[in-house]
Enzyme design. Structure first.
Site, mmCIF file in Angstrom:
data_model
loop_
_atom_site.group_PDB
_atom_site.id
_atom_site.type_symbol
_atom_site.label_atom_id
_atom_site.label_comp_id
_atom_site.label_asym_id
_atom_site.label_seq_id
_atom_site.Cartn_x
_atom_site.Cartn_y
_atom_site.Cartn_z
ATOM 1 N N TYR A 55 38.015 13.573 7.551
ATOM 2 C CA TYR A 55 38.675 14.423 6.752
ATOM 3 C C TYR A 55 40.294 15.021 6.706
ATOM 4 C CZ TYR A 55 39.249 16.989 2.037
ATOM 5 O OH TYR A 55 39.293 18.015 0.984
ATOM 6 N N LYS A 110 17.968 -1.957 -9.025
ATOM 7 C CA LYS A 110 18.759 -3.608 -9.425
ATOM 8 C C LYS A 110 19.971 -3.061 -7.802
ATOM 9 C CE LYS A 110 20.714 -7.357 -10.214
ATOM 10 N NZ LYS A 110 20.657 -7.882 -11.907
#
Length: 419
Positions: A55, A110
């Site tokens: 970060y 999926k």
């Protein structure tokens, strides 16, 4: 992203349970686990130093690099391995228009298959609109977050317009799996069957029963693979497809290509003397009389789900030489799960801008060629989706085709495919 369904899918492969049992098991599994995919870290964030790298302030470096060259987001962020699986819920499996929220389980499943077979971080997204233009605009806004878009379970003919416009306006692969994944799997199955039957694709008469998204895509890919226009017959529920002024634009284009003289007739008329019969239509429409009118060493793939156009037992009684369906409890399963993970793996590995016809054909040939001549039998002309060779073979073929046709952002095959 964690894949939590491997054991369940393996059980589905080997057990011949009733549909009701599977539905109950699916509900139980989801209630207990809440979700089947999740995010995970590729590195530990164990102290302030690590925090500063992943970060602020360290993150500024990749941000500025991407600012200068947006394509670097495919190298420096998860975007390069991320695919969005997107639906509006207007045509979900055999359930029809059930709405966006109800489509989430399918998109989630999926996404799990993308991770399991292609190690791709796929994200299920549903867009709560039936407006074509609103759907298109929303997907366009997502382009900088993903390396590819898998369109799923969208009603036709809207799905054609959505895919075409997104392909035209976006610089990442757009792939409607209901059309092209099914078509690639079907072509691979036909190629294997023809090899066993000792027939050439340019010589056979092919009948495609079903002119929806999957049926038209299968017919077009078979034509691209060598089936002659005059040897292809396509039917919808009313009979042989011809330009009567009432078809959608995809059906009209296909009808004018394979039936310019506007011949008419029934399924029975069309199948007489055919070598290959494929179905993406309705249960039970392939009768014993119909398939027995085909040529010797006939090939039938009945792919309506969950109930095919003909059951395997009936096909064998009728003397069908090679028979397959889309079901996992029957021989010769035509399954697009053998296609899309490897196809996108290859496309992502060369940072492809699109998926073109050459890449689709390469995927089909790669699948078909995995079956050696000595492996082919009447009950085994389709490679198993769980065959560990499948994703790599498809990915390598697709990556090579992308580079060859100039749609890759790189000009050399990645090292892992250099064998």
């Amino acid at each position: 992203m964690k894949y939590l369904m491997e054991e369940i899918f393996l059980q589905l492969k080997i057990k011949k349970e009733s549909i009701m049992d599977l539905k109950e098991e699916a509900m139980k599994f989801r209630k207990e686990n809440h979700q089947i995919i999740s995010t995970s870290l590729t590195t530990d964030v164990k102290d302030r130093h690590d925090l500063a790298i992943v970060y602020t302030p360290g993150v500024a470096a990749p941000c500025l690099a991407i600012k200068e060259d947006e394509d670097k987001s495919l190298e420096l962020t998860w975007r390069g391995n991320a695919v969005a699986v997107i639906s509006d819920g207007t045509r979900v499996l055999g359930l029809g228009d059930i709405g966006a929220a109800a489509a989430i389980p399918v998109m989630e499943g999926k996404s799990a298959l993308y991770k399991r077979f292609g190690n791709i971080d796929a994200i299920p997204i549903v867009i709560d609109t039936k407006d074509k233009d609103e759907f298109i605009h929303t997907v366009q806004l997502l382009e900088k977050s993903f390396a590819g878009i898998n369109l799923e379970d969208i009603s036709s003919p809207k799905c054609y317009d959505i895919e075409d416009e997104l392909k035209e306006t976006m610089n990442i692969p757009i792939f409607h799996d209901d059309q092209h994944g099914t078509a690639i799997a079907a072509l691979a199955a036909v190629l294997g069957a023809l090899r066993l039957a000792n027939k050439k694709i340019e010589d056979v008469k092919v009948v495609m029963n079903g002119a929806g998204a999957a049926g038209t895509a299968i017919a077009k890919l078979l034509l691209g693979a060598g089936v002659k226009n005059e040897n292809m017959i396509v039917l919808n529920s009313k009979g042989i497809l011809y330009d009567n002024g009432k078809l959608d634009r995809v059906q009209t284009e296909l009808a004018n290509r394979v039936n310019p003289h506007k011949n008419k007739g029934t399924l029975k008329d069309a199948v007489c003397g055919a070598d290959v019969l494929l179905g993406c239509s309705a249960p039970g429409v392939f009768t014993e009389e119909i398939v027995q009118s085909m040529n010797e060493k006939n090939i039938v793939f009945a792919m309506a789900n969950p109930n095919p156009e003909m059951m395997e037992e009936d096909a064998k009684k009728a003397g069908v030489f090679i028979f397959g369906t889309g079901r996992s409890d029957m021989h010769n399963q035509v399954n697009n799960s053998s296609v899309f993970p490897g196809l996108f793996r290859g496309a992502l590995d060369v940072r492809a801008k699109k998926i073109n016809e050459e890449m689709k054909l390469a995927a089909a040939y790669a699948l078909a060629n995995l079956m050696g001549d000595s492996e082919l039998t009447r009950d085994n002309v389709v490679v198993d989706v769980f065959d560990k060779r499948v994703p790599y073979a498809v990915a390598k073929a697709v990556a090579k085709a992308a580079i060859k046709t100039g749609v890759a952002r790189v000009d050399q095959l990645p090292e892992k495919y250099q064998d």
